[in-house]
Scaffold this motif. Structure first.
Motif, mmCIF file in Angstrom:
data_model
loop_
_atom_site.group_PDB
_atom_site.id
_atom_site.type_symbol
_atom_site.label_atom_id
_atom_site.label_comp_id
_atom_site.label_asym_id
_atom_site.label_seq_id
_atom_site.Cartn_x
_atom_site.Cartn_y
_atom_site.Cartn_z
ATOM 1 N N THR A 28 -21.601 41.897 -95.620
ATOM 2 C CA THR A 28 -20.602 41.180 -96.418
ATOM 3 C C THR A 28 -20.598 39.695 -96.071
ATOM 4 O O THR A 28 -20.517 38.833 -96.955
ATOM 5 N N ILE A 29 -20.699 39.388 -94.769
ATOM 6 C CA ILE A 29 -20.707 37.985 -94.332
ATOM 7 C C ILE A 29 -21.931 37.249 -94.883
ATOM 8 O O ILE A 29 -21.836 36.095 -95.333
ATOM 9 N N LEU A 30 -23.082 37.904 -94.853
ATOM 10 C CA LEU A 30 -24.290 37.258 -95.377
ATOM 11 C C LEU A 30 -24.159 36.981 -96.866
ATOM 12 O O LEU A 30 -24.617 35.934 -97.360
ATOM 13 N N PHE A 31 -23.522 37.882 -97.595
ATOM 14 C CA PHE A 31 -23.287 37.655 -99.023
ATOM 15 C C PHE A 31 -22.341 36.464 -99.226
ATOM 16 O O PHE A 31 -22.592 35.599 -100.078
ATOM 17 N N LEU A 32 -21.273 36.409 -98.437
ATOM 18 C CA LEU A 32 -20.336 35.286 -98.549
ATOM 19 C C LEU A 32 -21.003 33.965 -98.154
ATOM 20 O O LEU A 32 -20.729 32.924 -98.759
ATOM 21 N N LEU A 33 -21.873 34.013 -97.130
ATOM 22 C CA LEU A 33 -22.570 32.794 -96.720
ATOM 23 C C LEU A 33 -23.481 32.290 -97.829
ATOM 24 O O LEU A 33 -23.537 31.079 -98.104
ATOM 25 N N ALA A 34 -24.208 33.199 -98.473
ATOM 26 C CA ALA A 34 -25.079 32.797 -99.582
ATOM 27 C C ALA A 34 -24.260 32.179 -100.707
ATOM 28 O O ALA A 34 -24.648 31.144 -101.282
ATOM 29 N N ALA A 35 -23.110 32.782 -101.021
ATOM 30 C CA ALA A 35 -22.253 32.225 -102.071
ATOM 31 C C ALA A 35 -21.717 30.853 -101.667
ATOM 32 O O ALA A 35 -21.692 29.914 -102.482
ATOM 33 N N GLY A 36 -21.295 30.723 -100.396
ATOM 34 C CA GLY A 36 -20.778 29.438 -99.938
ATOM 35 C C GLY A 36 -21.831 28.343 -99.938
ATOM 36 O O GLY A 36 -21.560 27.201 -100.330
ATOM 37 N N LEU A 37 -23.046 28.676 -99.503
ATOM 38 C CA LEU A 37 -24.122 27.673 -99.516
ATOM 39 C C LEU A 37 -24.490 27.270 -100.932
ATOM 40 O O LEU A 37 -24.745 26.085 -101.206
ATOM 41 N N LEU A 38 -24.521 28.222 -101.850
ATOM 42 C CA LEU A 38 -24.836 27.907 -103.242
ATOM 43 C C LEU A 38 -23.789 26.968 -103.825
ATOM 44 O O LEU A 38 -24.129 25.977 -104.492
ATOM 45 N N MET A 39 -22.527 27.232 -103.577
ATOM 46 C CA MET A 39 -21.464 26.358 -104.069
ATOM 47 C C MET A 39 -21.523 24.983 -103.398
ATOM 48 O O MET A 39 -21.242 23.956 -104.040
ATOM 49 N N THR A 40 -21.900 24.960 -102.121
ATOM 50 C CA THR A 40 -21.993 23.678 -101.419
ATOM 51 C C THR A 40 -23.128 22.833 -101.966
ATOM 52 O O THR A 40 -22.989 21.604 -102.106
ATOM 53 N N PHE A 41 -24.260 23.441 -102.281
ATOM 54 C CA PHE A 41 -25.373 22.692 -102.872
ATOM 55 C C PHE A 41 -24.974 22.080 -104.212
ATOM 56 O O PHE A 41 -25.427 20.983 -104.561
ATOM 57 N N GLN A 42 -24.126 22.765 -104.935
ATOM 58 C CA GLN A 42 -23.669 22.236 -106.222
ATOM 59 C C GLN A 42 -22.680 21.084 -106.044
ATOM 60 O O GLN A 42 -22.481 20.308 -106.974
ATOM 61 N N HIS A 43 -22.037 21.004 -104.882
ATOM 62 C CA HIS A 43 -21.090 19.925 -104.593
ATOM 63 C C HIS A 43 -21.545 19.150 -103.353
ATOM 64 O O HIS A 43 -20.743 18.808 -102.489
ATOM 65 N N MET A 44 -22.843 18.899 -103.269
ATOM 66 C CA MET A 44 -23.392 18.263 -102.083
ATOM 67 C C MET A 44 -22.856 16.846 -101.892
ATOM 68 O O MET A 44 -22.630 16.401 -100.762
ATOM 69 N N ASP A 45 -22.616 16.118 -102.983
ATOM 70 C CA ASP A 45 -22.092 14.757 -102.853
ATOM 71 C C ASP A 45 -20.734 14.759 -102.166
ATOM 72 O O ASP A 45 -20.469 13.931 -101.279
ATOM 73 N N GLU A 46 -19.873 15.674 -102.557
ATOM 74 C CA GLU A 46 -18.551 15.762 -101.940
ATOM 75 C C GLU A 46 -18.658 16.167 -100.472
ATOM 76 O O GLU A 46 -17.934 15.649 -99.617
ATOM 77 N N PHE A 47 -19.578 17.086 -100.160
ATOM 78 C CA PHE A 47 -19.752 17.526 -98.778
ATOM 79 C C PHE A 47 -20.256 16.377 -97.905
ATOM 80 O O PHE A 47 -19.765 16.170 -96.794
ATOM 81 N N LEU A 48 -21.239 15.624 -98.392
ATOM 82 C CA LEU A 48 -21.755 14.493 -97.626
ATOM 83 C C LEU A 48 -20.708 13.399 -97.480
ATOM 84 O O LEU A 48 -20.637 12.724 -96.441
ATOM 85 N N HIS A 49 -19.889 13.218 -98.509
ATOM 86 C CA HIS A 49 -18.820 12.223 -98.420
ATOM 87 C C HIS A 49 -17.814 12.623 -97.340
ATOM 88 O O HIS A 49 -17.330 11.772 -96.582
ATOM 89 N N SER A 50 -17.511 13.911 -97.253
ATOM 90 C CA SER A 50 -16.614 14.389 -96.199
ATOM 91 C C SER A 50 -17.227 14.168 -94.823
ATOM 92 O O SER A 50 -16.524 13.837 -93.865
ATOM 93 N N PHE A 51 -18.553 14.334 -94.723
ATOM 94 C CA PHE A 51 -19.226 14.104 -93.449
ATOM 95 C C PHE A 51 -19.161 12.632 -93.045
ATOM 96 O O PHE A 51 -18.946 12.301 -91.881
ATOM 97 N N GLN A 52 -19.322 11.727 -93.993
ATOM 98 C CA GLN A 52 -19.259 10.299 -93.684
ATOM 99 C C GLN A 52 -17.866 9.886 -93.223
ATOM 100 O O GLN A 52 -17.711 8.962 -92.423
ATOM 101 N N ASN A 53 -16.846 10.568 -93.702
ATOM 102 C CA ASN A 53 -15.470 10.204 -93.346
ATOM 103 C C ASN A 53 -15.116 10.581 -91.908
ATOM 104 O O ASN A 53 -14.078 10.142 -91.405
#
Length: 708
Positions: free
Chosen positions: A153-178
């Motif tokens: 179940t965790i591996l399935f959730l991780l795959a879903a989370g990574l897929l969603m993160t790749f689609q919002h990579m700009d927002e994720f990188l912006h959070s990292f810069q902050n």
């Protein structure tokens, strides 16, 4: 070998069967409950230990093993086993031999005080508590989280989370810069403590699930950096290799579980403390698992996972032995026996892993030495850094070279060794031979005679005679500016001057020796000087050409009625007949360049062309002020700069020496107008060897840090 009394095993020791080796040979584990240590032994040692209590002497044990088993041993085998037992304090102290050997072993194992003092700060362990009772009581509550279904179940959730993160990579990188600030560093540190605590609990609960006792959970300080650890060496006694792998992987799987849940929460939570916390947990869990824990070159989870998955014990030690064997064979052609008889594929793996481990350790120990240098105060930091480099890098190299020297007879008759020796001598000779180096200097080609046109005060243009490329003569009026504020100041200054003059005239009529006459004279002189300065400033509002030349870089939208200020450049007036080159030399390269040295200028506008130049002027002192913005990295140049508050112009991030070059060729065809051309000047430095340059930098570093 002389006959000797055999030692007796301690009665509290246990010997259990464990997993077979990679070759299928049976193995057993000796467990020492006092030291909580495990020792893996093979079939020969096990058969000897079974009969150890019934035999008093070595030859008796040899005869018993050879007669009752298919093994064939000798007294040397028994002697080696006896030394192993005594060294690890696994025997009873009932014989003179064992007591004497134990005493000698203790003296040899005790490190001198200076070694403990120098390396005590590098790695220190501090046990915190004994968790076994707590783990056993709370394990039933957490069993569902240790199941295969939960991990799928965790591996399935991780795959879903990574897929969603790749689609919002700009927002994720912006959070990292902050988070690249002190507050972010503190939050990352707190999150790391939380994640690593759960990481160690993952190891502990998985070990408890498979019946392995966890005697202690503590904290280890690696160069004063705290790292939690869990004692799970009892996993060695497990015969099922998959269970050992599960215990080793439990920490990483715990962090992956945290990352999967945190990534999903980060996408669905509203902006605030909850979303920020989820981001930190996901970031620390993913980076910690991928970059640290799964690295097989460090003795963390990744190393033990690889070792257990391949069924290879003592992977690092065996890989280093194979790497040494291969290195000696490649360099000197030695025909030594192989460290162990294993298949060819496994030999290649050991050799590759050993070389990779050496390279990784080189950079790791250099990094540790730098951390030690940064943490401590001078000159102690320099001393400790030198000790670390000498102990972990220089000393192993010296030991290996000592082996080469002791066995140099093997290399005398080998053509392979002769070729290697010639290559090594050639490399050092090339490094020691002085040679000139090319030094690249950012520079601009411009007119030798030029002036920047500015207005002295803010005002309004009432006449404009400026266009780009316009030919002008000295004295021509280029612009006329009207400043109402300056006119008002002049009018007030005139009134003040006239009032003071009238008052002075009255005093001269009434009393020639009036006491206030002298101060009034000083005020009148100051008023006259101020009025003269304002009128001179007004005359400068008529901007005239102070030389004959061509106008360039004229500000856009120059028309009557436009308001301008003193910091706005109106244009540049330059003479196109004489061109020169201005550049900046890095402070580290100043001593390598002398006046009169020649080189070539390569313009950015045409890389195929170059012009001979000569260094005519070189500043004596360095400065971080950049007068030519064209050379700034912000505008495509090569010099990194910043804008310093309260300081006009651009500031370089390192010291610069201003340099002036004369052009040794006629380049009017290339630059017929006075525009600025950016490029690079390449000069040959003074001849120096690589070793000498390294020594100079090392000496400068030592002198600079020792003086602090």
């Amino acid at each position: 070998m002389a006959k000797r009394d055999l030692p007796l095993l301690r009665e509290d020791l246990t010997i259990d069967r464990t997993a077979s080796g990679a070759d299928g040979a049976p193995h057993w584990v000796i467990y020492d409950p006092l030291a909580h240590r495990f020792y893996k032994i093979g079939w020969t040692a096990f058969e000897c230990l079974r009969r150890l209590a019934d035999c008093r002497r070595s030859d008796d044990l040899v005869r018993a093993v050879n007669a009752e088993t298919t093994l064939t041993i000798d007294t040397e085998t028994v002697e080696d086993l006896s030394v192993f037992l005594v060294r690890n304090q696994l025997v009873q102290g009932n014989t003179a031999q064992s007591s004497a050997q134990h005493e000698r072993r203790t003296k040899r194992a005790e490190k001198p005080f200076w070694k403990r003092a120098l390396h005590g700060y590098l790695f220190v362990t501090l046990p915190l508590f004994k968790p076994q009772n707590f783990l056993e009581r709370s394990l039933p509550l957490l069993r569902p989280f240790l199941s295969r279904r939960f991990m799928l179940t965790i591996l399935f959730l991780l795959a879903a989370g990574l897929l969603m993160t790749f689609q919002h990579m700009d927002e994720f990188l912006h959070s990292f810069q902050n988070i690249l600030n002190w507050e972010g560093a503190v939050l990352i540190a707190l999150t790391t403590v939380f994640v690593k605590t759960l990481h160690e609990l993952g190891h502990a609960y998985t070990a408890t699930k498979y019946g392995v006792k966890v005697p202690v959970i503590g904290v280890a300080f690696i160069v004063l950096y705290p790292v939690l650890y869990t004692e799970t060496t009892g996993a060695w006694a497990l015969t099922d290799r998959r269970k050992r792998v599960a215990i080793a992987a439990a920490g990483v799987l715990t962090e992956i579980s945290l990352a999967a849940i945190a990534l999903l929460l980060w996408h669905f939570l509203p902006a605030g403390i909850g979303k920020s916390t989820a981001f930190f947990v996901a970031l620390v869990s993913l980076t910690g698992s991928l970059l640290v824990n799964l690295n097989p070159l460090m003795k963390f989870d990744g190393y033990y996972l690889l070792s257990d998955a391949l069924g290879i014990e003592n992977l690092q030690d065996r890989a280093c032995l194979w790497a040494k064997w291969r290195l000696r064979r490649m360099l000197w052609g030695w025909k030594d026996d192989v460290p162990e008889d294993i298949p060819l594929r496994q030999r290649r793996f050991f050799q590759s892993f050993g070389f990779a481990l050496w390279i990784y350790r080189l950079f790791l120990f250099l990094g540790i030495a730098w951390v030690v240098f940064a943490l401590f105060f001078p000159p102690l930091n320099i001393f400790l850094m030198v000790v670390e480099i000498a102990w972990f890098i220089a000393l192993p190299i010296w030991r290996e070279m000592t082996v080469w020297w002791r066995q140099r007879q093997k290399s005398y008759s080998s053509l392979h060794s002769l070729i290697s020796l010639c290559v090594i001598i050639g490399v050092f000779t090339a490094a020691a031979m002085p040679r000139a180096h090319k030094i690249t200097i950012p520079a601009v080609l411009h007119s030798a005679a030029y002036t920047h046109l500015y207005t002295p005060v803010a005002g309004k243009l009432i006449e404009v005679n400026m266009t780009a490329g316009q030919q002008v003569k000295k004295g021509d009026v280029l612009a006329v500016i009207e400043s109402p504020q300056l006119q008002q100041q002049i009018a007030l200054a005139e009134l003040d001057y006239q009032s003071l003059q009238k008052l002075r005239n009255q005093q001269q009529i009434l009393a020639r020796d009036h006491p206030e006459q002298e101060p009034l004279t000083e005020k009148l002189a100051a008023a006259a000087q101020r009025l003269s300065g304002l009128r001179e400033q007004q005359q400068r509002l008529v901007i005239k050409a102070d030389l004959s030349g061509i106008l360039t870089d004229v500000a856009g939208d120059m028309h009557q009625g436009r308001w301008i200020n003193p910091v706005q450049r109106l244009g540049i007036l330059a003479q196109p007949d004489i061109l020169t080159i201005s550049g900046y030399i890095h402070e580290n390269k100043r001593e390598k360049i002398a006046l009169g040295r020649t080189g070539l200028f390569y313009p950015d506008t045409d890389f195929a062309k170059n012009f001979p130049v000569r260094l005519d002027k070189l500043a004596e002192n360095s400065s971080d002020t950049l007068h030519w913005p064209e050379l700034s990295a912000r505008f495509g140049g090569a010099i990194p700069t910043d804008e310093t508050p309260g300081k006009t112009g651009l500031t370089a991030r390192y010291g610069l020496y201003a340099a002036q070059f004369s052009v040794e060729a006629d380049i009017k065809d290339f630059a017929p107008n006075p525009r600025v051309v950016r490029g690079m000047v390449r000069l040959e430095s003074s001849a120096e060897s690589v070793l000498w340059i390294f020594w100079q930098k090392l000496a400068a570093f030592w002198g600079r840090e020792s003086a602090l």
